[in-house]
Design an enzyme around this catalytic site. Structure first.
Site, PDB file in Angstrom:
ATOM      1  N   CYS A   1       0.859  -1.183   0.000  1.00 14.13           N
ATOM      2  CA  CYS A   1       0.000   0.000   0.000  1.00 14.13           C
ATOM      3  C   CYS A   1       0.899   1.237   0.000  1.00 14.13           C
ATOM      4  O   CYS A   1       1.794   1.354   0.843  1.00 14.13           O
ATOM      5  CB  CYS A   1      -0.904  -0.011   1.229  1.00 14.13           C
ATOM      6  SG  CYS A   1      -1.862   1.514   1.442  1.00 14.13           S
TER       7      CYS A   1
ATOM      8  N   CYS B   1       0.371   3.325   3.597  1.00 12.60           N
ATOM      9  CA  CYS B   1       0.859   2.867   4.909  1.00 12.60           C
ATOM     10  C   CYS B   1       1.931   1.783   4.840  1.00 12.60           C
ATOM     11  O   CYS B   1       2.500   1.426   5.862  1.00 12.60           O
ATOM     12  CB  CYS B   1      -0.305   2.370   5.762  1.00 12.60           C
ATOM     13  SG  CYS B   1      -1.049   0.831   5.193  1.00 12.60           S
TER      14      CYS B   1
ATOM     15  N   CYS C   1      -7.213  -0.950   1.417  1.00 11.76           N
ATOM     16  CA  CYS C   1      -6.260  -1.413   2.420  1.00 11.76           C
ATOM     17  C   CYS C   1      -6.975  -1.484   3.763  1.00 11.76           C
ATOM     18  O   CYS C   1      -7.594  -0.510   4.194  1.00 11.76           O
ATOM     19  CB  CYS C   1      -5.073  -0.459   2.494  1.00 11.76           C
ATOM     20  SG  CYS C   1      -3.897  -0.881   3.807  1.00 11.76           S
TER      21      CYS C   1
ATOM     22  N   CYS D   1      -5.265   1.228   6.479  1.00 11.91           N
ATOM     23  CA  CYS D   1      -5.414   2.687   6.404  1.00 11.91           C
ATOM     24  C   CYS D   1      -6.638   3.134   5.611  1.00 11.91           C
ATOM     25  O   CYS D   1      -6.928   4.329   5.562  1.00 11.91           O
ATOM     26  CB  CYS D   1      -4.153   3.314   5.815  1.00 11.91           C
ATOM     27  SG  CYS D   1      -3.907   2.953   4.061  1.00 11.91           S
TER      28      CYS D   1
ATOM     29  N   CYS E   1      -7.790  -6.085  -9.610  1.00 12.03           N
ATOM     30  CA  CYS E   1      -7.440  -5.051 -10.586  1.00 12.03           C
ATOM     31  C   CYS E   1      -7.098  -3.798  -9.782  1.00 12.03           C
ATOM     32  O   CYS E   1      -7.980  -3.143  -9.228  1.00 12.03           O
ATOM     33  CB  CYS E   1      -8.632  -4.826 -11.514  1.00 12.03           C
ATOM     34  SG  CYS E   1      -8.287  -3.730 -12.884  1.00 12.03           S
TER      35      CYS E   1
END
Length: 192
Positions: A86, A89, A135, A138, A158
């Site tokens: 991510c 984070c 995510c 976060c 995707c």
């Protein structure tokens, strides 16, 4: 006795469909995981900090549920071994071994590193039903998941390149820092 008045059948069907879609949208806002409301996230950043740290495209994609242009993302044709994380984070999300070319124009993966790293939410935007991926640490918007991926999972995550950072595998074949969450001081502003 007067005859009972009914709506014409096409209008009745249309109204029923609209009612069903409204109910589905209202009920479909429920999600798996717990981090769609940013207040409930395990990792929280101020919007001011995110605007400083992220590029405008990264901010738009991750914080405003945007989508980058197809075939233009940094990781669309990326083939190096390592871990995709991510961008907000640093949570590890995907291994390069699960990446495949779906022809969609966005990085596609058939599996996640840890099923608890991603939150799934029904998305009824644009008059269709999709499942948004975010995510779970976060709340950053990542992309969507579809049921048209390769074996063994049959899934296609995707994902927008702008929602990802990449940690290459070292010479021993393992990615550096694959298990931790990056602190704001460690996370560099990635230019796309």
């Amino acid at each position: 006795m007067s005859p009972r008045r009914t709506l014409p059948r096409p209008l009745s069907l249309c109204l029923s469909l609209c009612l069903c879609l409204c109910l589905a949208a209202a009920l479909g806002s429920a999600q798996s995981g717990s981090c769609r409301d940013k207040k409930n996230c395990k990792v929280v950043f101020s919007q001011q900090e995110l605007r400083k740290r992220l590029t405008p495209l990264q901010y738009h994609v991750t914080q405003e549920k945007g989508t980058e242009s197809a075939f233009e993302g940094e990781y669309t044709h990326h083939k190096d071994p390592g871990i995709y994380k991510c961008v907000v984070c640093g949570t590890p999300l995907f291994k390069s071994e699960t990446k495949f070319d779906s022809g969609s124009g966005w990085p596609s993966f058939h599996d996640v590193i840890n099923s608890e790293a991603i939150t799934f939410t029904d998305d009824f935007s644009y008059g269709m039903h999709r499942v948004e991926t975010s995510c779970s640490q976060c709340g950053a918007h990542l992309g969507h998941i579809f049921d048209d991926g390769p074996r063994p999972t049959g899934k296609r995550y995707c994902i927008n390149s702008a929602a990802l950072s990449f940690t290459p595998a070292d010479s021993s074949g393992t990615a550096e820092g694959g298990s931790g969450v990056a602190s704001p001081a460690q996370a560099d502003k990635a230019e796309l």
